[in-house]
Design a protein around this motif. Structure first.
Motif, short mmCIF file in Angstrom:
data_model
loop_
_atom_site.label_atom_id
_atom_site.label_comp_id
_atom_site.label_asym_id
_atom_site.label_seq_id
_atom_site.Cartn_x
_atom_site.Cartn_y
_atom_site.Cartn_z
N ASN A 186 0.82 -1.21 0.00
CA ASN A 186 0.00 0.00 0.00
C ASN A 186 0.86 1.26 0.00
OD1 ASN A 186 -2.34 -1.58 0.21
ND2 ASN A 186 -2.15 -1.67 2.43
N LEU A 187 0.19 2.39 -0.23
CA LEU A 187 0.86 3.68 -0.12
C LEU A 187 1.03 4.04 1.36
CD1 LEU A 187 -1.01 5.76 -2.85
CD2 LEU A 187 1.28 4.76 -2.99
N TRP A 188 2.01 4.88 1.63
CA TRP A 188 2.27 5.32 2.98
C TRP A 188 1.37 6.48 3.35
CZ3 TRP A 188 5.57 2.86 6.25
CH2 TRP A 188 6.43 1.92 5.68
N CYS A 189 0.98 6.54 4.62
CA CYS A 189 0.29 7.71 5.15
C CYS A 189 0.97 8.05 6.48
CB CYS A 189 -1.20 7.47 5.31
SG CYS A 189 -1.63 6.17 6.47
N ASN A 190 0.65 9.22 7.02
CA ASN A 190 1.36 9.65 8.22
C ASN A 190 1.17 8.69 9.39
OD1 ASN A 190 -1.33 10.38 8.39
ND2 ASN A 190 -0.92 12.26 9.53
N SER A 191 -0.02 8.11 9.54
CA SER A 191 -0.24 7.18 10.65
C SER A 191 0.55 5.88 10.48
CB SER A 191 -1.73 6.89 10.81
OG SER A 191 -2.25 6.31 9.63
N THR A 192 0.76 5.46 9.24
CA THR A 192 1.55 4.25 8.98
C THR A 192 3.01 4.48 9.35
OG1 THR A 192 0.08 3.83 7.10
CG2 THR A 192 2.05 2.48 7.27
N VAL A 193 3.53 5.64 9.01
CA VAL A 193 4.91 5.98 9.36
C VAL A 193 5.05 6.01 10.89
CG1 VAL A 193 6.66 7.80 9.29
CG2 VAL A 193 5.34 7.25 7.23
#
Length: 85
Positions: A43-50
Protein backbone atom coordinates in the motif's frame (compact mmCIF):
# COMPACT_ATOMS: atom_id res chain seq x y z
CA UNK A 1 15.24 -8.10 14.86
CA UNK A 2 14.78 -11.54 13.42
CA UNK A 3 11.10 -11.03 12.76
CA UNK A 4 11.64 -8.33 10.16
CA UNK A 5 12.91 -8.89 6.62
CA UNK A 6 15.99 -7.10 5.32
CA UNK A 7 13.75 -4.85 3.22
CA UNK A 8 11.67 -3.90 6.25
CA UNK A 9 14.81 -3.14 8.25
CA UNK A 10 16.10 -0.87 5.46
CA UNK A 11 12.79 0.97 5.25
CA UNK A 12 12.65 1.39 9.02
CA UNK A 13 16.20 2.72 9.14
CA UNK A 14 15.39 5.15 6.31
CA UNK A 15 12.23 6.36 8.08
CA UNK A 16 14.11 6.71 11.35
CA UNK A 17 16.89 8.74 9.72
CA UNK A 18 14.36 11.07 8.08
CA UNK A 19 12.56 11.51 11.39
CA UNK A 20 15.82 12.24 13.20
CA UNK A 21 16.59 14.85 10.52
CA UNK A 22 13.43 16.67 11.56
CA UNK A 23 10.91 15.52 8.98
CA UNK A 24 7.33 14.98 10.14
CA UNK A 25 5.24 11.91 9.51
CA UNK A 26 3.36 13.46 6.58
CA UNK A 27 6.55 14.61 4.87
CA UNK A 28 8.14 11.18 5.36
CA UNK A 29 5.10 9.44 3.87
CA UNK A 30 5.22 11.79 0.88
CA UNK A 31 8.93 11.08 0.35
CA UNK A 32 8.36 7.31 0.52
CA UNK A 33 5.42 7.47 -1.89
CA UNK A 34 7.35 9.73 -4.31
CA UNK A 35 10.22 7.23 -4.35
CA UNK A 36 7.80 4.39 -5.07
CA UNK A 37 8.46 2.60 -1.80
CA UNK A 38 5.41 0.62 -0.69
CA UNK A 39 4.43 -0.76 2.71
CA UNK A 40 5.00 -4.46 3.34
CA UNK A 41 1.40 -5.03 2.21
CA UNK A 42 1.97 -3.09 -1.01
CA UNK A 43 0.00 0.00 0.00
CA UNK A 44 0.86 3.68 -0.12
CA UNK A 45 2.27 5.32 2.98
CA UNK A 46 0.29 7.71 5.15
CA UNK A 47 1.36 9.65 8.22
CA UNK A 48 -0.24 7.18 10.65
CA UNK A 49 1.55 4.25 8.98
CA UNK A 50 4.91 5.98 9.36
CA UNK A 51 4.13 6.69 13.02
CA UNK A 52 3.14 3.06 13.59
CA UNK A 53 6.38 1.75 12.08
CA UNK A 54 8.47 3.87 14.41
CA UNK A 55 6.31 3.17 17.47
CA UNK A 56 6.06 -0.59 16.96
CA UNK A 57 9.79 -0.97 16.43
CA UNK A 58 10.54 1.04 19.58
CA UNK A 59 8.01 -0.98 21.59
CA UNK A 60 9.46 -4.25 20.29
CA UNK A 61 13.00 -3.26 21.25
CA UNK A 62 11.86 -2.35 24.76
CA UNK A 63 9.91 -5.60 25.10
CA UNK A 64 12.91 -7.67 23.99
CA UNK A 65 15.16 -5.88 26.50
CA UNK A 66 12.80 -6.86 29.31
CA UNK A 67 12.43 -10.44 28.05
CA UNK A 68 16.19 -10.93 27.64
CA UNK A 69 17.09 -9.36 30.97
CA UNK A 70 18.74 -11.74 33.44
CA UNK A 71 17.01 -11.87 36.79
CA UNK A 72 18.77 -13.14 39.86
CA UNK A 73 16.99 -15.92 41.70
CA UNK A 74 15.67 -15.00 45.09
CA UNK A 75 14.58 -17.48 47.69
CA UNK A 76 11.73 -16.50 49.93
CA UNK A 77 11.56 -17.16 53.64
CA UNK A 78 8.73 -19.38 54.60
CA UNK A 79 7.97 -21.89 57.29
CA UNK A 80 5.86 -24.99 57.25
CA UNK A 81 3.44 -25.34 60.12
CA UNK A 82 1.81 -28.63 60.90
CA UNK A 83 -1.93 -28.37 61.30
CA UNK A 84 -3.69 -30.09 64.17
CA UNK A 85 -5.32 -33.43 63.32
Amino acid sequence: MDRYSDEQKKIHDYIKSLHEDGYGYRKISKILNDKGIKTHKGNLWCNSTVHSVLKRYKDRVQRLEIINQNYESEWGRFTIKKLKD
